[in-house]
Design an enzyme around this catalytic site. Structure first.
Site, mmCIF file in Angstrom:
data_model
loop_
_atom_site.group_PDB
_atom_site.id
_atom_site.type_symbol
_atom_site.label_atom_id
_atom_site.label_comp_id
_atom_site.label_asym_id
_atom_site.label_seq_id
_atom_site.Cartn_x
_atom_site.Cartn_y
_atom_site.Cartn_z
ATOM 1 N N GLU A 91 -0.864 -3.569 3.861
ATOM 2 C CA GLU A 91 0.282 -4.355 3.409
ATOM 3 C C GLU A 91 1.472 -4.169 4.352
ATOM 4 O O GLU A 91 2.183 -5.122 4.670
ATOM 5 C CB GLU A 91 0.684 -3.941 1.983
ATOM 6 C CG GLU A 91 -0.432 -4.059 0.967
ATOM 7 C CD GLU A 91 -1.267 -2.784 0.806
ATOM 8 O OE1 GLU A 91 -1.804 -2.589 -0.298
ATOM 9 O OE2 GLU A 91 -1.383 -1.990 1.766
ATOM 10 N N HIS B 202 -0.451 1.301 6.148
ATOM 11 C CA HIS B 202 -1.258 0.586 5.170
ATOM 12 C C HIS B 202 -1.361 -0.889 5.573
ATOM 13 O O HIS B 202 -0.511 -1.407 6.302
ATOM 14 C CB HIS B 202 -0.643 0.722 3.787
ATOM 15 C CG HIS B 202 -0.764 2.102 3.236
ATOM 16 N ND1 HIS B 202 -0.422 2.416 1.951
ATOM 17 C CD2 HIS B 202 -1.210 3.256 3.796
ATOM 18 C CE1 HIS B 202 -0.642 3.695 1.730
ATOM 19 N NE2 HIS B 202 -1.112 4.237 2.839
ATOM 20 N N CYS C 93 4.180 0.524 -0.421
ATOM 21 C CA CYS C 93 3.902 -0.889 -0.121
ATOM 22 C C CYS C 93 4.504 -1.799 -1.187
ATOM 23 O O CYS C 93 5.010 -2.875 -0.879
ATOM 24 C CB CYS C 93 2.400 -1.121 0.006
ATOM 25 S SG CYS C 93 1.693 -0.299 1.453
ATOM 26 N N CYS D 37 0.056 0.861 -2.923
ATOM 27 C CA CYS D 37 0.726 2.102 -3.300
ATOM 28 C C CYS D 37 2.195 1.802 -3.568
ATOM 29 O O CYS D 37 2.672 0.690 -3.344
ATOM 30 C CB CYS D 37 0.577 3.137 -2.179
ATOM 31 S SG CYS D 37 1.613 2.798 -0.730
#
Length: 154
Positions: free
Chosen positions: A80, A78, A109, A106
């Protein structure tokens, strides 16, 4: 003079970072900022040296995995995660910083942000992960959801 706020300024940059994303489902960008200086950026996609999902297909799409579920069933990282990893790789201190994302993080993260010492999260788009919302709410991270700016019509 009509200048954008710092949040609007950094969110626009986050949208530009998202253009590098290689995920076939969602283009996500993230930047980490401290004292109004960009420390790190990240976008979602396969690990370095791996073929991108745009090239070989998406496991999650093939398996019909709903958005916000079974995050482990993905070849990509991801945005992040990549922003946090890039800071670590380059020895950049991000504790106390602000994470800007064009989508709500999410739960994975969110947990990484909590442990990395991120103090503030600014995002625009939603993401269907109630546990992430709960954990961010239980953390010391200040969460701000910005409204997306409308494009000016010429």
């Amino acid at each position: 003079m009509n200048r954008p706020s710092w949040d609007d300024y950094f969110m626009k940059i986050t949208e530009d970072v998202a253009e590098r994303a290689t995920c076939v489902k969602r283009s996500v960008g993230a930047i980490i900022v401290k004292d109004n200086r960009i420390l790190s950026t990240g976008y979602n996609g396969a690990p370095k040296g791996f073929k991108h999902c745009a090239e070989i297909g998406c496991i999650r799409q093939e398996m019909n995995v709903p958005s916000g579920q079974r995050h482990e069933l993905c070849r990509g990282l991801h945005a992040e995660q990549n922003a946090i990893i890039q800071a670590a790789v380059h020895g950049v201190e991000i504790s106390g910083g602000t994470m800007y994302c064009n989508y709500q993080p999410c739960v994975i993260c969110a947990k990484m942000m909590i442990n990395a010492g991120i103090q503030r999260l600014v995002f625009t788009g939603g993401y269907p992960d109630e546990l992430a919302v709960q954990m961010l709410g239980d953390s010391n991270i200040q969460v701000v959801r910005l409204q997306k700016k409308k494009e000016a019509v010429a």
